[in-house]
Enzyme design. Structure first.
Site, short mmCIF file in Angstrom:
data_model
loop_
_atom_site.label_atom_id
_atom_site.label_comp_id
_atom_site.label_asym_id
_atom_site.label_seq_id
_atom_site.Cartn_x
_atom_site.Cartn_y
_atom_site.Cartn_z
N ARG A 174 0.82 -1.21 0.00
CA ARG A 174 0.00 0.00 0.00
C ARG A 174 0.85 1.26 0.00
O ARG A 174 0.57 2.21 -0.74
CB ARG A 174 -0.97 -0.02 1.19
N GLU B 24 6.36 39.63 -9.03
CA GLU B 24 4.96 39.53 -9.45
C GLU B 24 4.39 40.93 -9.64
O GLU B 24 4.56 41.80 -8.78
CB GLU B 24 4.16 38.78 -8.39
N LYS C 289 2.58 24.70 -4.29
CA LYS C 289 1.31 24.13 -3.81
C LYS C 289 1.38 22.61 -3.90
O LYS C 289 0.64 21.95 -4.65
CB LYS C 289 0.14 24.69 -4.64
N ASP D 236 0.30 38.23 -12.82
CA ASP D 236 -0.67 37.55 -11.97
C ASP D 236 -2.10 37.85 -12.42
O ASP D 236 -2.57 38.98 -12.30
CB ASP D 236 -0.48 37.97 -10.51
N LYS E 129 6.05 39.59 -4.08
CA LYS E 129 4.64 39.56 -4.40
C LYS E 129 3.96 40.81 -3.85
O LYS E 129 4.61 41.73 -3.35
CB LYS E 129 4.01 38.27 -3.85
#
Length: 289
Positions: free
Chosen positions: A102, A198, A137, A219, A169
């Site tokens: 597993r 950004e 992320k 962005d 940013k």
């Protein structure tokens, strides 16, 4: 192996695997203990079309429980396979094979899923010159593994974390007072690190290009603004160093080609590692048919 597919250091892979096996095995596999511990074979089956990724983690899961296990891979990392493909055949002890099953599958299913999603985006922009990037992320604790899987799918890696590139940013710019001021402070503090800025408007883009950085991230620009940004960046490049443009935000598979055709250099997509759909794999005891 392609140099771009070099896995993380072995100690990093082992740390991932030890943590996962500890989580699954605890004090011991009470069900596997019911089996006779005899030599056994198993086959790893891919039940849908996919791009293969995760062999180092799969191998480590089995070898930590049985150092003598033999794993015969029938496919390479980054290879696209059809449904029904036997990816590998294993020869080991029955108890260790089922105890590792597993955890080993969890790694393979997740990393194949990441590689397969990445490959779809890479195929969608092929011929445009745009590079598909990942983001931070990632699933907690699996960043190096997922970023490896992105490379297996033909993508490239953005910064690994908060330590290997400066990325200015909205909040950083607000505190500094302007894009130019934020860039100046970053260059003074970390001159050796890549600097990504950004921007949210075309005026901020012009300011970033004038101040100088290694990449500008657009962005959530609408299509018209994005195309104008490409024109401005190319015009600025004619008089000096070319600064690449990256697009981020609200990028999906249906729209990524149009973004790439606008002339941007990079497209970063959080969904590659955040919206993971595991690939359907299974491990069956017994010899391959």
């Amino acid at each position: 192996m392609d140099a771009s597919l070099a896995p993380p250091p072995p100690e990093a892979v082992l740390a991932d695997v030890r943590r996962a096996l500890d989580e699954d095995l605890g004090g011991g596999d009470v069900t596997a203990a019911l089996l006779p511990d005899v030599p056994e074979s198993a086959r790893l089956l891919c039940k849908e079309e996919a791009v293969v990724a995760g062999r180092p983690w799969f191998d480590a899961c089995h070898r930590l429980l049985d150092p003598q296990v033999a794993i015969d891979w029938r496919v390479r990392e980054g290879q696209r396979v059809a449904a029904g493909t036997v990816l590998a055949v294993l020869h080991g002890r029955s108890r260790s094979l089922v105890s590792a099953e597993r955890t080993a599958l969890n790694f393979m299913q997740t990393l194949c899923g990441t590689a397969t999603a990445t490959a779809a985006f890479v195929a969608a922009v092929r011929g445009t010159g745009a590079t598909i990037l990942d983001t931070r992320k990632t699933l907690p604790g699996l960043r190096l593994a997922q970023k490896y899987a992105v490379r297996a799918g033909g993508g490239a890696n953005h910064r690994l974390g908060l330590y290997d590139a400066v990325m200015l940013k909205e909040n950083h710019v607000r505190v500094a007072g302007s894009v130019a001021a934020a860039i100046a402070a970053a260059r003074a503090a970390r001159p050796s690190l890549p600097l990504i800025v950004e921007v949210e408007t075309l005026d901020q883009l012009r300011e970033a290009l004038a101040a100088g950085c290694d990449r500008v991230l657009l962005d959530d620009f609408a299509a018209a603004g994005r195309r104008e940004a490409v024109r401005i960046a190319r015009q600025a490049a004619a008089g000096g160093r070319r600064i690449p443009l990256e697009v981020s935000g609200s990028v999906d598979l249906a729209g990524v080609r149009a973004i790439a055709e606008d002339g941007v250099d990079f497209i970063s997509i959080g969904a590659l590692t955040k919206h993971v759909r595991a690939i359907d794999l299974s491990m069956k005891l017994g010899p391959a048919p």
